[in-house]
Design a protein around this motif. Structure first.
Motif, short mmCIF file in Angstrom:
data_model
loop_
_atom_site.label_atom_id
_atom_site.label_comp_id
_atom_site.label_asym_id
_atom_site.label_seq_id
_atom_site.Cartn_x
_atom_site.Cartn_y
_atom_site.Cartn_z
N ALA A 48 -58.93 29.52 118.26
CA ALA A 48 -58.01 29.29 117.15
C ALA A 48 -57.06 30.47 116.97
O ALA A 48 -55.86 30.30 116.72
N TYR A 52 -52.98 30.20 117.31
CA TYR A 52 -51.99 30.38 116.24
C TYR A 52 -51.17 31.65 116.42
O TYR A 52 -50.05 31.74 115.97
N ARG A 53 -51.75 32.65 117.08
CA ARG A 53 -50.95 33.84 117.37
C ARG A 53 -49.82 33.44 118.32
O ARG A 53 -48.67 33.84 118.14
N GLN A 56 -47.29 31.41 116.46
CA GLN A 56 -46.42 32.25 115.62
C GLN A 56 -45.32 32.89 116.46
O GLN A 56 -44.15 32.87 116.09
N ARG A 82 -49.90 20.58 110.32
CA ARG A 82 -48.56 21.01 110.71
C ARG A 82 -48.37 20.57 112.15
O ARG A 82 -49.24 20.83 112.98
N TYR B 11 -57.38 39.11 109.67
CA TYR B 11 -55.96 38.91 109.96
C TYR B 11 -55.12 39.43 108.81
O TYR B 11 -55.59 39.48 107.67
N PHE B 15 -50.36 36.23 107.93
CA PHE B 15 -50.81 35.35 109.00
C PHE B 15 -51.88 34.39 108.48
O PHE B 15 -51.86 33.20 108.74
N GLY B 17 -52.32 33.43 105.40
CA GLY B 17 -51.74 32.48 104.49
C GLY B 17 -51.08 31.33 105.24
O GLY B 17 -51.13 30.17 104.83
N GLU B 18 -50.47 31.70 106.37
CA GLU B 18 -49.73 30.71 107.14
C GLU B 18 -50.68 29.75 107.87
O GLU B 18 -50.50 28.56 107.86
N TYR B 19 -51.68 30.33 108.54
CA TYR B 19 -52.46 29.52 109.47
C TYR B 19 -53.95 29.42 109.12
O TYR B 19 -54.69 28.75 109.82
N MET B 23 -56.77 27.00 110.88
CA MET B 23 -57.81 27.58 111.71
C MET B 23 -59.19 27.20 111.19
O MET B 23 -60.09 26.91 111.97
N GLU B 50 -63.13 36.43 119.53
CA GLU B 50 -61.74 36.01 119.62
C GLU B 50 -60.96 36.44 118.39
O GLU B 50 -59.82 36.88 118.47
N ASN B 54 -57.73 38.91 118.46
CA ASN B 54 -56.45 38.38 118.02
C ASN B 54 -55.94 39.03 116.74
O ASN B 54 -54.75 39.25 116.59
N ALA B 57 -54.39 42.13 117.63
CA ALA B 57 -53.11 41.87 118.28
C ALA B 57 -52.04 41.53 117.25
O ALA B 57 -50.91 42.02 117.31
N VAL B 58 -52.43 40.71 116.26
CA VAL B 58 -51.45 40.33 115.25
C VAL B 58 -51.02 41.56 114.44
O VAL B 58 -49.83 41.77 114.19
N ASP B 61 -48.70 43.51 116.46
CA ASP B 61 -47.38 42.90 116.49
C ASP B 61 -46.58 43.28 115.26
O ASP B 61 -45.42 43.68 115.36
#
Lengths: 118, 871
Positions: A48, A52-53, A56, A82, B11, B15, B17-19, B23, B50, B54, B57-58, B61
């Motif tokens: 997941a 989603y990363r 995005q 979505r 996260y 992020f 809030g968005e996904y 998830m 994972e 991630n 990574a986020v 970013d």
């Protein structure tokens, strides 16, 4: 945007798989995951977070856009979903990546690595 | 499920809030599909791994984006960025430098194994406090004491050395055999002195040191090219051959960081017999488990036994045992702490100034931020972005600051007196870098957070208002915060200025002190007469007479004389004074310093002769034993009288006073001196008081001293070709050396104070200009309504003066307390020194005026029409 599709290659595998999954229809996240798993015969399951990363980043890069849920698609468990749709730019990026991969494959075959066509 | 939601908190909020919901939904599906505990476990492990990867990574970013954004905005605001970075660099640099010094001087363990077991040993008397040990007492006490693993002693020495180039003067030490083992060090090459006998008592009539030598690493590298074959070779020091037996490891330097060679200590019988002759520094290593206090108790018993054994010589003599670590004098300690305090003050001002800069910037960016919020940027993202920006500024400033520190530390190192027993210099190590990093972070937080809090606290409402009203809205709350910051700046700079001012006054006070003689136009040099060649009074007299006569004949020379020790160079040589009806004692204050002098010493140094006469060539062993004494001597021992004609016992001899001279500061400008007794050089008996044999030559001349030196050297060389001449220097150098380290220290503090002062002025200027620009419309309206220029001027000035005043008053109070803690350094200047306070108040008002000037002028130039139309 002045970015050419070629300048973004090679694509991360997850990105390419998502683009492929969105090629024929708009899908939501979970559907993308299931599609990728099915296509690769269960070899690749996107997590997941990775999913989603990637989404995005792809949204930012303009490969895909978010769309409202299509009424024709059955809702799963009534959850609001979505949906993502590939953009023309996303398509040209996917095509460019496919070309690149084909070129690689040709090169590999020419040097006798890969098995030829039947 | 709850566990998964918790995991999602790794996260960033945006992020999540968005996904997050999506998830979670996916996870729910997969959880349902997992059948059996193994599949369930595998799912969890996979998901956890994972998520962590991630999430990182986020975050990365976002950080990269923010970094790019910060780089963009900061390049756009280049002036602001440069100012901020420079200010941070200043603060971090100053503090890192001060810290590396403080750390090195005060906190780091000494460079010896188990250094906390090392102690110093001293004699103690009522009159003079702490004294060095006499050889005989050292010897007795060392044998009697059981608290120590080893006890050693040393005394400093300097020697001439002609290496590959210019002759140089090396500093080193005479050490007893047990000194190196007591310190716990051994040679890197060869050996140190073998124990057995701690030191030798030389056969009567010889003056030979043991001709073996241990070299320091720096000397070995510099003069002998790090030759590993050096052991066994002969090295000539002060015209005497020594055999090299060892080379010490690189960081070893003892007793000072200038010491470069070590020679076995040996003593003449005369010196050994004299228990009043204190010149050995004792070092002991406590046995494991023995505490300092139990060693003190044991040693006081040992000293008491000595008093019983030698009731006359050791009367009133006790022993002091101190931790070696504490030897760094109180003054150097205070100075290092003062430096750190000053650096902290600067840092405080730096933070306040930066906070001000950023506050102003945040106000100016209100619109931008409001627009971004309106377009959907979450608060968390904005905060993150601003924080990244502060961090970038701080990191750049910090890096530059470390560079500043690297450049500054070697300069500051000069301020620490040479008495630290290591030759290493403080370098940039992990500790210091870590400190700098923490400091940078603290600075970033301190100055970065304040604007963050004020820009984000007010909620969407304020943001929308910011969007609507633009920059016109005056944040009264922010204004107040900025005012407080300026007050802090003023306060800190006032404290620094006053402290510096007090130290400057102390320096002046000391420099203005009359040494008791006139140092100008006096050349000094040392010619130690070797024993036993000069043991006889007649031989010495012949030498002095010949040299002095010839030197006095040099054109331009108006006076020349020999004395045992130059004032300020050798402070000791103290003897008990016996008065009729009371025997000579070293108890209480009944002591005076002894110097043998040739006639003409007083006139050469322009020491006024108050009464009676100078010593004379006619004062010999066959005439009456006489002495010239200082005024304080008469005041202390013959208070009812002029002193002339009185007799007292001094150095086993009854002497009668024939002259009284003014006092001189034998112990230097900062300490008070004991009374002085001058004995005619011809009345120094054969083979007695060998250590007091006049060896320092003073020559007063009207010609340039550099030209004079070769001529005098020539004369001495002709009189005795084998005699080394050393320490050739003008008397003024000796006086300057008294205040040299102090004046450097004061200069550094003044540098800090200047920086602080400047920053505070910039701070005031910033706040007032901003206030004026915010109030432009208001001022325009006032002018349009008929306000006079004077009213406007007064309005802005009042604001400036109020800020400065609010910082000045507590600053003065704080400075007074800071001054009280520095009292040991103040040389009698009171911490409430009026001239200093007056000057600082004046300077601060000037600063206020300077900072207020430009904003005021701008306010006066406001055109009411334009100001109102801009609405």
């Amino acid at each position: 945007m002045t970015t050419t599709p070629e300048s973004l290659l090679p694509l991360p595998p997850a990105t390419f798989h998502i683009l492929v999954a969105l090629a024929d229809e708009d899908r939501h996240g979970y559907a993308i995951m299931q599609d990728v798993t099915a296509r690769t015969g269960g070899e690749l399951t996107l997590g997941a977070g990775t999913l989603y990363r990637s989404i995005q980043r792809m949204l930012e890069q303009g490969f895909i856009v978010e769309v409202r849920a299509r009424q024709s698609t059955p809702l799963i468990n009534d959850e609001r979903r979505r949906y993502y749709r590939i953009t023309p730019f996303g398509r040209s990026v996917a095509r460019a990546e496919t070309r690149r991969l084909a070129q690689m494959l040709k090169l590999a075959r020419a040097s006798g690595f890969a098995p030829g066509k039947a | 499920m709850r566990a998964y939601r918790a995991l999602l908190h790794l996260y960033p909020a945006s992020f999540r809030g968005e996904y997050g919901e999506e998830m979670a939904a996916i996870f729910r599906h997969r959880l349902r599909d997992a059948d059996g505990p193994f599949a369930w476990l595998a799912l969890w492990i996979g998901v956890a791994g994972e998520t962590i990867v991630n999430a990182l990574a986020v975050h990365w970013d976002i950080f990269r984006q923010d970094l790019q954004y910060a780089a963009r905005t900061l390049t756009r605001a280049r002036g602001f960025a440069a100012t901020a970075i420079l200010i941070v660099a200043l603060g971090v640099g100053a503090n890192t430098a001060a810290f590396s010094l403080t750390d090195f001087v005060l906190f780091r363990p000494l460079p010896f194994p188990d250094a906390n077991r090392l102690v110093t040993l001293w004699e103690r008397t009522l009159g003079y406090g702490r004294l060095q040990l006499s050889p005989a007492n050292y010897h007795d006490w060392r044998l009697a004491a059981t608290s120590f693993e080893r006890v050693g002693a040393y005394t400093t020495v300097s020697k001439n050395f002609v290496g590959n180039g210019e002759p140089e003067r090396l500093e080193g030490a005479f050490v007893t055999a047990d000194l190196f083992p007591a310190l716990g060090v051994s040679a890197a090459l060869g050996r140190t002195y073998s124990a057995g006998q701690d030191f030798r008592i030389l056969p009567n009539g010889t003056d030979g040191e043991d001709a073996i030598l241990v070299l320091g690493d720096p000397l070995w590298r510099r003069a002998f090219g790090a030759d590993t074959e050096i052991i066994g070779r002969t090295v000539v020091l002060s015209e005497r051959p020594f055999t090299v037996i060892g080379v010490m490891p690189p960081a070893f330097s003892f007793p000072t960081r200038k010491a470069e060679f070590w020679i076995p200590y040996a003593v003449t019988p005369g010196d050994y017999a004299d228990r009043g002759n204190n010149y050995l520094y004792g070092i002991g290593r406590l046995k494991p488990g023995v505490t300092l206090s139990s060693a003190r108790i044991e040693m006081s018993v040992v000293a008491a036994r000595s008093r019983q054994q030698y009731p006359k010589e050791n009367e009133g003599i006790d022993v002091t045992v101190n931790a070696f670590r504490d030897e760094l004098s109180q003054q150097s300690r205070t100075m290092v702490l003062a430096l750190s305090g000053a650096a902290l003050c600067v840092l405080l001002i730096v933070c306040a100034n930066l906070a001000n800069l950023l506050l102003a910037r945040a106000l100016a960016r209100r619109q931008e931020l409001a627009v971004r919020t309106a377009m959907g940027a979450g608060r968390e993202r904005l905060v993150r972005q601003l924080a990244t920006e502060s961090l970038v500024l701080a990191a750049l400033g910090g890096a530059l600051g470390v560079l500043v520190a690297v450049l500054v530390v070697p300069l500051l190192w000069q301020l620490v007196p040479a008495n630290l027993p290591t030759s290493a210099t403080p370098g940039l190590d992990l500790r210091v870098l870590g400190f700098a990093a923490v400091l940078t972070l603290v600075t970033a937080l301190a100055f970065g957070l304040a604007p963050l809090v004020t820009t984000t606290r007010r909620g969407a409402d304020a943001d929308v208002r910011g969007l609507r009203e633009g920059a016109r809205a005056i944040g009264g709350h922010k204004e107040r915060l900025r005012g407080v910051l300026v007050i802090v700046e003023v306060l800190a700079s006032v404290v620094l200025l006053i402290t510096t001012g007090l130290l400057v006054r102390a320096l002046w006070t000391i420099q203005a002190r009359d040494p008791g003689f006139r140092p100008d136009g006096i050349l000094t040099m040392r010619t130690a007469l070797p024993m036993p060649r000069y043991a006889r009074t007649a031989a010495r007299t012949a030498f002095y007479t010949r040299v002095l006569d010839e030197v006095r004949a040099i054109p331009g020379v108006s006076g020349a004389a020999y004395i045992s020790f130059l004032p300020m160079v050798v402070p000791g040589g103290i003897w008990g004074v016996g008065l009729p009806g009371r025997p000579a004692e070293r108890r209480d204050q009944a002591t005076a310093s002894m110097r043998f002098v040739t006639p003409g010493f007083f006139s050469s140094l322009k020491i006024p002769l108050r009464r009676g006469r100078d010593v004379s060539e006619l004062d010999t062993m066959t005439t009456q034993m006489v002495a010239v004494v200082s005024e304080s001597f008469v005041k202390r021992y013959f208070p009812d009288d002029e002193g002339i004609g009185h007799t007292f016992t001094f150095g086993f001899t009854d002497r009668s006073i024939v002259g009284v001279v003014a006092d001189i500061r034998v112990r230097g400008l900062e300490r008070s001196s004991e009374p002085q007794v001058y004995v005619p050089y011809r009345q120094q008996p054969d083979s007695s008081f060998v250590g007091y044999t006049p060896k320092d030559l003073v020559v007063t001349a009207s010609t340039p001293l550099e030209q004079l030196a070769p001529a005098v050297r020539g004369i001495i060389g002709k009189a005795d070709p084998r005699l080394p001449v050393s320490d050739v220097r003008p008397m003024t150098d000796i006086i300057d050396a008294e205040t040299a380290s102090r004046s450097v220290q004061v200069r550094v503090l003044a540098g800090f104070a200047f920086v602080a002062f400047l920053l505070a002025a910039i701070g005031i200027h910033g706040v007032l200009s901003f206030a004026v620009s915010q109030r432009t419309p208001e001022i325009g309206v006032r002018i349009a309504l008929g306000a006079q220029r004077g009213d406007i001027l007064g309005m802005v000035l009042k604001q400036g003066v109020a800020l400065v005043g609010a910082g000045l008053l507590p600053g003065l109070a704080l400075a007074y307390f800071a001054g009280r803690t520095l009292q040991t350094l103040l040389a009698g200047v009171t911490p409430a020194d009026l001239p200093t306070f007056g000057a600082v108040i004046g300077l601060t008002l000037l600063m206020a005026l300077g900072g207020t000037l430009l904003p005021t002028l701008r306010a006066l130039r406001i055109d009411p029409i334009k100001a109102i139309r801009a609405e």
